[in-house]
Design a protein around this motif. Structure first.
Motif, PDB file in Angstrom:
ATOM      1  N   CYS A 278       0.807  -1.202   0.000  1.00 13.39           N
ATOM      2  CA  CYS A 278       0.000   0.000   0.000  1.00 13.39           C
ATOM      3  C   CYS A 278       0.842   1.253   0.000  1.00 13.39           C
ATOM      4  O   CYS A 278       0.339   2.344   0.192  1.00 13.39           O
ATOM      5  CB  CYS A 278      -1.027   0.000   1.114  1.00 13.39           C
TER       6      CYS A 278
ATOM      7  N   HIS B  98      -8.206   2.241   5.359  1.00  8.99           N
ATOM      8  CA  HIS B  98      -7.660   2.519   4.026  1.00  8.99           C
ATOM      9  C   HIS B  98      -7.661   1.228   3.193  1.00  8.99           C
ATOM     10  O   HIS B  98      -8.087   1.227   2.032  1.00  8.99           O
ATOM     11  CB  HIS B  98      -6.236   3.082   4.198  1.00  8.99           C
TER      12      HIS B  98
ATOM     13  N   HIS C 195      -9.799   0.102  -0.356  1.00  8.89           N
ATOM     14  CA  HIS C 195      -9.360  -0.546  -1.603  1.00  8.89           C
ATOM     15  C   HIS C 195     -10.289  -1.714  -1.939  1.00  8.89           C
ATOM     16  O   HIS C 195     -10.671  -1.915  -3.082  1.00  8.89           O
ATOM     17  CB  HIS C 195      -7.940  -1.106  -1.441  1.00  8.89           C
TER      18      HIS C 195
ATOM     19  N   PHE D  59      -1.373   0.028  -6.282  1.00  7.07           N
ATOM     20  CA  PHE D  59      -2.463   0.873  -6.754  1.00  7.07           C
ATOM     21  C   PHE D  59      -1.946   2.207  -7.286  1.00  7.07           C
ATOM     22  O   PHE D  59      -0.853   2.637  -6.968  1.00  7.07           O
ATOM     23  CB  PHE D  59      -3.443   1.124  -5.617  1.00  7.07           C
TER      24      PHE D  59
ATOM     25  N   GLU E 261      -5.321   5.346  -4.433  1.00  7.57           N
ATOM     26  CA  GLU E 261      -4.838   5.646  -3.080  1.00  7.57           C
ATOM     27  C   GLU E 261      -5.663   6.770  -2.461  1.00  7.57           C
ATOM     28  O   GLU E 261      -5.998   6.754  -1.284  1.00  7.57           O
ATOM     29  CB  GLU E 261      -3.358   6.035  -3.106  1.00  7.57           C
TER      30      GLU E 261
HETATM   31 ZN   LIG Z   1      -3.325   1.931  -0.437  1.00  6.74          ZN
END
Ligand SMILES: [Zn+2]
Length: 420
Positions: free
Chosen positions: A20, A141, A145, A207, A212
């Motif tokens: 991430c 977070h 996603h 990503f 993000e």
């Molecule tokens: Zn992320």
């Protein structure tokens, strides 16, 4: 292992391709913040793909999950595993049943979410969070996603197809026979760690900026709804930037946002911090009757207590003294403990610059003066005293270590020292 996409963990991290990417990057000025309120789930509850390609990815994720669920990398404490899942459940609300959480030993600050709802939480993330709300912010977070189906969205980007194929192949290889190798030789679990990290990083979990930004906005919304103060997300970024500065300063380097550049896939740390702060203010402005926020700090500290020593040891072993000392001092904001003082000493000992031996021995002395000092602090204190020519006091400290840890790996060596 030959069919596996193996990327060394260090190489993977150095490439900034973490799942991430909590390493940040840059963003053009035109990039606009996404309002948390605009974030709604794209994956319906209980979603399962019907498209052949998507099913391939899903299947690979499931095989990877089978491997992860019996991995040597898993943190052994069932209480810690359960706690992480509890927090994810709180964040996911009525969709809690769609996720599984695995806390794995890895000192990097990271977490990742596979398209089938498998979430990996690194111990390096646990080491850095100050309360449950901050932990929830990162998990939120990741859930963002998942709920936005980002990994499947990536599939449609033809540029990443070869990477996705690598992931599918890695999953197939794992399913086909790597399990047989686990425990067979000492290296296999390290290879597994590489394959997990490598395959995740190489594929859909890398990503893009927009994704993000969506995950950030969604995450803040999720934690706010769950009753955590939304500012927690911004706090994490502020801490991360401060830690990176401290790390750079200790190496006499100037802090710069990693992977900052026109081609970066991620928003810059500072920009993310600004966006998250604006989003939390926005959420705070929406008056929801009866909403009470709680960062759940005491619960966090209780949950981490059984593994706190491991978390600190993993970090200090990286020999990134700026970051380690930053972290130790940040945690000491709640009061110094014997464990923190001991790790402060260890960070100095490993750095080994002029004056560090004296700093380390002062820290060990402070550690053993506290009632909760770990046995290792007595050992370190003992050897430091012996070096300073204080034989009797040094041997006394080493005896206290042996009394607490008679079966320690180095007990024989310590007894030998005492016999001199
Ligand atoms: Zn992320």
């Amino acid at each position: 292992m030959t069919a596996m996409t193996v990327v060394s963990r260090r190489g993977f991290v150095a490439g900034g391709a973490c799942a991430c990417a909590f390493h940040g990057g840059s963003a053009a000025a035109a990039d606009a913040r996404i309002a948390p309120a605009s974030m709604t789930a794209l994956a319906p509850p209980g979603f399962r793909p019907t498209d052949t390609d998507e099913r391939g990815i899903w299947h690979a994720s499931e095989r990877l999950e089978e491997e992860v669920s019996s991995s040597e990398l898993l943190v052994k404490s069932p209480a810690v595993q359960r706690y992480a899942k509890d927090v994810v459940d709180r964040v996911m609300g009525d969709r809690a049943r769609e996720t599984r959480v695995y806390v794995v030993h890895d000192p990097d600050f990271n977490a990742s979410m596979a398209p089938n709802g498998m979430m990996l939480v690194h111990t390096g993330l646990l080491a850095r969070m100050r309360d449950e709300a901050q932990f929830a912010a990162i998990l939120g977070h990741e859930c963002g996603h998942y709920l936005r189906r980002h990994s499947l969205q990536q599939w449609r980007d033809t540029k990443t197809k070869s990477a996705i194929m690598a992931f599918v192949q890695a999953g197939a290889a794992i399913g086909a026979g790597v399990t047989a190798g686990i425990g067979g030789d000492g290296r296999s679990w390290i290879d597994l760690a590489d394959s997990i990290n490598g395959s995740l990083a190489l594929s859909m979990l890398r990503f893009g900026r927009d994704q993000e930004r969506e995950a950030d906005a969604y995450g803040v919304k999720l934690i706010d709804t769950a009753g955590y103060p939304p500012e927690a997300a911004g706090e994490v970024w502020a801490q991360l930037i401060a830690e990176r500065r401290a790390s750079a300063a200790a190496r006499r380097k100037k802090y710069r946002d990693r992977s900052a550049g026109a081609l970066s896939t991620h928003p810059a740390n500072a920009l993310r911090l600004a966006d998250l702060s604006a989003s939390s203010r926005e959420l705070r402005d929406v008056v929801v009757t009866g909403r009470r926020y709680d960062a759940c700090k005491a619960r966090w500290n209780d949950a981490m207590a059984p593994i706190r020593a491991d978390l600190l040891a993993e970090q200090v072993r990286l020999n990134d003294p700026g970051a380690s000392l930053y972290l130790v001092n940040a945690l000491a904001g709640d009061g110094w403990t014997g464990l923190l003082r001991y790790n402060e000493g260890e960070a100095y000992r490993l750095r080994d610059e002029a004056g560090d031996a004296a700093r380390a021995s002062a820290a060990y002395a402070q550690a053993v003066a506290l009632t909760d000092a770990p046995a290792e602090a007595w050992r370190a204190h003992g050897y430091a005293l012996l070096k300073q020519g204080q034989g009797a006091a040094g041997k006394d400290a080493l005896s206290r270590y042996l009394a607490a840890r008679p079966a320690a790996n180095d007990a024989g060596m310590v007894r030998f020292t005492l016999a001199q």
